[in-house]
Design a protein around this motif. Sequence first.
Motif, PDB file in Angstrom:
ATOM      1  N   THR A  15       0.824  -1.201  -0.030  1.00 14.62           N
ATOM      2  CA  THR A  15      -0.187  -0.166   0.011  1.00 14.62           C
ATOM      3  C   THR A  15       0.886   1.211  -0.020  1.00 14.62           C
ATOM      4  O   THR A  15       0.424   2.270  -0.274  1.00 14.62           O
ATOM      5  CB  THR A  15      -0.734  -0.013   1.348  1.00 14.62           C
ATOM      6  OG1 THR A  15      -0.093   0.043   2.630  1.00 14.62           O
ATOM      7  CG2 THR A  15      -1.842  -1.172   1.214  1.00 14.62           C
ATOM      8  N   GLU A  16       2.173   1.176   0.184  1.00 15.22           N
ATOM      9  CA  GLU A  16       2.921   2.455   0.163  1.00 15.22           C
ATOM     10  C   GLU A  16       4.314   1.958  -0.275  1.00 15.22           C
ATOM     11  O   GLU A  16       4.754   0.941  -0.187  1.00 15.22           O
ATOM     12  CB  GLU A  16       2.927   3.006   1.705  1.00 15.22           C
ATOM     13  CG  GLU A  16       3.493   1.905   2.835  1.00 15.22           C
ATOM     14  CD  GLU A  16       3.448   2.740   4.314  1.00 15.22           C
ATOM     15  OE1 GLU A  16       2.552   3.639   4.525  1.00 15.22           O
ATOM     16  OE2 GLU A  16       4.269   2.328   5.178  1.00 15.22           O
ATOM     17  N   GLY A  17       5.288   3.046  -0.330  1.00 14.03           N
ATOM     18  CA  GLY A  17       6.629   2.734  -0.767  1.00 14.03           C
ATOM     19  C   GLY A  17       7.383   4.161  -0.171  1.00 14.03           C
ATOM     20  O   GLY A  17       6.756   5.030   0.197  1.00 14.03           O
ATOM     21  N   THR A  18       8.632   4.021  -0.353  1.00 13.02           N
ATOM     22  CA  THR A  18       9.611   5.150  -0.003  1.00 13.02           C
ATOM     23  C   THR A  18       9.988   5.795  -1.361  1.00 13.02           C
ATOM     24  O   THR A  18      10.444   5.149  -2.151  1.00 13.02           O
ATOM     25  CB  THR A  18      10.655   4.381   0.776  1.00 13.02           C
ATOM     26  OG1 THR A  18      10.093   4.011   1.964  1.00 13.02           O
ATOM     27  CG2 THR A  18      11.791   5.880   1.352  1.00 13.02           C
ATOM     28  N   LEU A  19       9.809   7.094  -1.285  1.00 15.04           N
ATOM     29  CA  LEU A  19      10.466   7.821  -2.406  1.00 15.04           C
ATOM     30  C   LEU A  19      11.852   7.858  -2.323  1.00 15.04           C
ATOM     31  O   LEU A  19      12.648   8.730  -1.570  1.00 15.04           O
ATOM     32  CB  LEU A  19       9.997   9.337  -2.540  1.00 15.04           C
ATOM     33  CG  LEU A  19      10.445  10.341  -3.584  1.00 15.04           C
ATOM     34  CD1 LEU A  19       9.986   9.667  -4.962  1.00 15.04           C
ATOM     35  CD2 LEU A  19       9.523  11.607  -3.675  1.00 15.04           C
ATOM     36  N   ALA A  20      12.789   6.844  -3.102  1.00 16.71           N
ATOM     37  CA  ALA A  20      14.103   6.730  -3.083  1.00 16.71           C
ATOM     38  C   ALA A  20      14.796   8.057  -3.619  1.00 16.71           C
ATOM     39  O   ALA A  20      15.860   8.453  -3.016  1.00 16.71           O
ATOM     40  CB  ALA A  20      14.342   5.394  -3.526  1.00 16.71           C
ATOM     41  N   LYS A  43       9.496  -4.941  -1.341  1.00 15.62           N
ATOM     42  CA  LYS A  43      10.102  -6.186  -2.124  1.00 15.62           C
ATOM     43  C   LYS A  43      10.972  -5.576  -3.281  1.00 15.62           C
ATOM     44  O   LYS A  43      12.111  -6.174  -3.683  1.00 15.62           O
ATOM     45  CB  LYS A  43       8.973  -6.835  -2.695  1.00 15.62           C
ATOM     46  CG  LYS A  43       8.314  -7.780  -1.517  1.00 15.62           C
ATOM     47  CD  LYS A  43       6.934  -8.541  -2.129  1.00 15.62           C
ATOM     48  CE  LYS A  43       6.206  -9.058  -1.083  1.00 15.62           C
ATOM     49  NZ  LYS A  43       5.144  -9.874  -1.635  1.00 15.62           N
ATOM     50  N   VAL A  44      10.768  -4.638  -4.083  1.00 13.91           N
ATOM     51  CA  VAL A  44      11.366  -4.030  -5.213  1.00 13.91           C
ATOM     52  C   VAL A  44      11.248  -2.705  -5.228  1.00 13.91           C
ATOM     53  O   VAL A  44      10.991  -1.819  -4.580  1.00 13.91           O
ATOM     54  CB  VAL A  44      10.536  -4.558  -6.552  1.00 13.91           C
ATOM     55  CG1 VAL A  44      10.605  -6.113  -6.560  1.00 13.91           C
ATOM     56  CG2 VAL A  44       9.060  -4.078  -6.526  1.00 13.91           C
ATOM     57  N   SER A  45      12.197  -2.066  -6.116  1.00 18.88           N
ATOM     58  CA  SER A  45      12.213  -0.896  -6.688  1.00 18.88           C
ATOM     59  C   SER A  45      11.599  -0.622  -8.009  1.00 18.88           C
ATOM     60  O   SER A  45      11.563  -1.410  -8.761  1.00 18.88           O
ATOM     61  CB  SER A  45      13.814  -0.310  -6.858  1.00 18.88           C
ATOM     62  OG  SER A  45      14.532  -0.527  -5.681  1.00 18.88           O
ATOM     63  N   VAL A  46      10.733   0.380  -7.913  1.00 18.20           N
ATOM     64  CA  VAL A  46       9.806   0.718  -8.871  1.00 18.20           C
ATOM     65  C   VAL A  46       9.967   2.220  -9.435  1.00 18.20           C
ATOM     66  O   VAL A  46      10.151   3.188  -8.764  1.00 18.20           O
ATOM     67  CB  VAL A  46       8.274   0.615  -8.510  1.00 18.20           C
ATOM     68  CG1 VAL A  46       7.224   0.837  -9.774  1.00 18.20           C
ATOM     69  CG2 VAL A  46       8.117  -0.822  -8.053  1.00 18.20           C
ATOM     70  N   THR A 336      14.805  -4.736 -12.151  1.00 19.70           N
ATOM     71  CA  THR A 336      13.318  -4.701 -12.722  1.00 19.70           C
ATOM     72  C   THR A 336      12.497  -5.761 -12.142  1.00 19.70           C
ATOM     73  O   THR A 336      11.671  -6.029 -12.761  1.00 19.70           O
ATOM     74  CB  THR A 336      13.598  -4.710 -14.084  1.00 19.70           C
ATOM     75  OG1 THR A 336      14.565  -5.860 -14.659  1.00 19.70           O
ATOM     76  CG2 THR A 336      14.317  -3.451 -14.811  1.00 19.70           C
ATOM     77  N   LEU A 337      12.855  -6.531 -11.179  1.00 26.11           N
ATOM     78  CA  LEU A 337      12.129  -7.355 -10.461  1.00 26.11           C
ATOM     79  C   LEU A 337      10.875  -6.770 -10.186  1.00 26.11           C
ATOM     80  O   LEU A 337      10.787  -5.719  -9.466  1.00 26.11           O
ATOM     81  CB  LEU A 337      12.784  -8.069  -9.271  1.00 26.11           C
ATOM     82  CG  LEU A 337      13.641  -9.406  -9.876  1.00 26.11           C
ATOM     83  CD1 LEU A 337      14.286  -9.721  -8.627  1.00 26.11           C
ATOM     84  CD2 LEU A 337      13.028 -10.531 -10.525  1.00 26.11           C
ATOM     85  N   THR A 338       9.512  -7.415 -10.500  1.00 26.36           N
ATOM     86  CA  THR A 338       8.210  -6.798 -10.030  1.00 26.36           C
ATOM     87  C   THR A 338       7.678  -7.711  -8.673  1.00 26.36           C
ATOM     88  O   THR A 338       8.114  -8.562  -8.429  1.00 26.36           O
ATOM     89  CB  THR A 338       7.378  -7.017 -11.015  1.00 26.36           C
ATOM     90  OG1 THR A 338       6.975  -8.130 -11.341  1.00 26.36           O
ATOM     91  CG2 THR A 338       7.867  -6.268 -12.317  1.00 26.36           C
ATOM     92  N   ALA A 339       6.803  -7.181  -8.092  1.00 26.59           N
ATOM     93  CA  ALA A 339       6.234  -7.880  -6.875  1.00 26.59           C
ATOM     94  C   ALA A 339       5.546  -9.085  -7.309  1.00 26.59           C
ATOM     95  O   ALA A 339       5.640  -9.971  -6.549  1.00 26.59           O
ATOM     96  CB  ALA A 339       5.149  -6.706  -6.159  1.00 26.59           C
TER      97      ALA A 339
END
Length: 431
Positions: A15-20, A43-46, A336-339
């Motif tokens: 539901t959320e992520g971190t703005l890297a 889990k991944v970077s998007v 580029t791995l996805t959830a």
Amino acid sequence: MATDVKVPALGESITEGTLAQWLKKPGEAVAADEPIASLETDKVSVEVPSPVAGTMAEQLFQEGDTVEVGAVIARIGEAGAAAAAAAPAETKEAVDAATNPPGPAETPLPREDAHAPAADHADLTLSPAVRRAVLEHHVDPSKISGTGKDGRLTKDDVLAAAKAKDSGPVHEPEVKAPAAAPAATAQPALAAAAAPSGERREERVKMTRLRQTIATRLKEAQNTAALLTTYNDVDMTAVIDARARYKDLFEKKHGIRLGFMGFFVKAVALAARDVPSVNARIEGDEIVYHDYLDVSVAVSAPKGLVVPVIRSADAMSFAEIEKTIAGFGKKAKDGTLTADDMKGGTFTISNGGVFGSLLSSPIINPPQSAVLGMHRIEERPVVRDGQIVARPMMYLALSYDHRLIDGREAVTFLVRVKEAIEDPTRLLIDL
């Protein structure tokens, strides 16, 4: 009219992520579908693409902020339009500077972390786009001066370094204090060069969201499951001979190298039929058995260990297994791995041998109940037909949840794997 850029769906249950990292600055031109920011999830970077072509008008969050799925993080103005606003942090700094100008006699104190230049930390926050460029052009990111915010690398920095590398050696610009500056106002960065060689220092780096998740899940496994590990060793002679005999034909026909993992995945599938509890999980007060085998394969990524899933591995051929694993390895390096690639999984195989591990006790990946640890192949003396001979041996470790799997079942499973590896014909005739 400005167009909102929203946080896309990040995968099931996320539901959320971190703005890297911001990949575009206010005022910069943006093409349609061009990444403008990098998000880091559990889990991944998007990468977040721009929905339209135009100009980066406004950034509504700072790097390091937590953003929810669907939240508006930026606005894209019409092409050629000036930025509507600077980043929140920059705006606040500008207001503070205007209302509270520093006195002429003030001397800024160096920060504790000012001993190391920002470029030293750039590799910790490489966006997927920058990481791909680094791998593609074979450049060392630690030797590139970043022009992004806080000295972070951008894709253009990497491309410029690669171009300079092709034309000649890259020389870092020499940093010198202004001639008129007194010694008391020297730049903090220069203090590092003048520091005594024996000085001991510490550096604090915030854990990435992925590393925090790994830590939480591993501790959860230790707190919840009754972990136990059983060991065995396996003679790899037959598998090595088979690879040597058929590797060229296999690669010519399937376009992929024949590795060891295919043999172990097939061996696990065979053993799981005899010991189904190893491929099961506990859910409440029930045991959930699976009539399929989804194998999570531990893969090393730049920011930590990830476990993409080979789905229905028991129904796949050697070639399909090897192609899937090779694809995951490439995606992990490229970021580029996805959830979806890592969703699910009923059993895990971890190959510490590629890093030189001789023996270890792996930890299960909840809610799974077992994990098989592979290790390096090493010639050791063994007894065969009364004679001491050298054989390529590998230690195997099966860690399991003793609440679900009995010791007899664990040992039986590991022996089945050992028998299949030492006599690969069993994999063909289902023994």
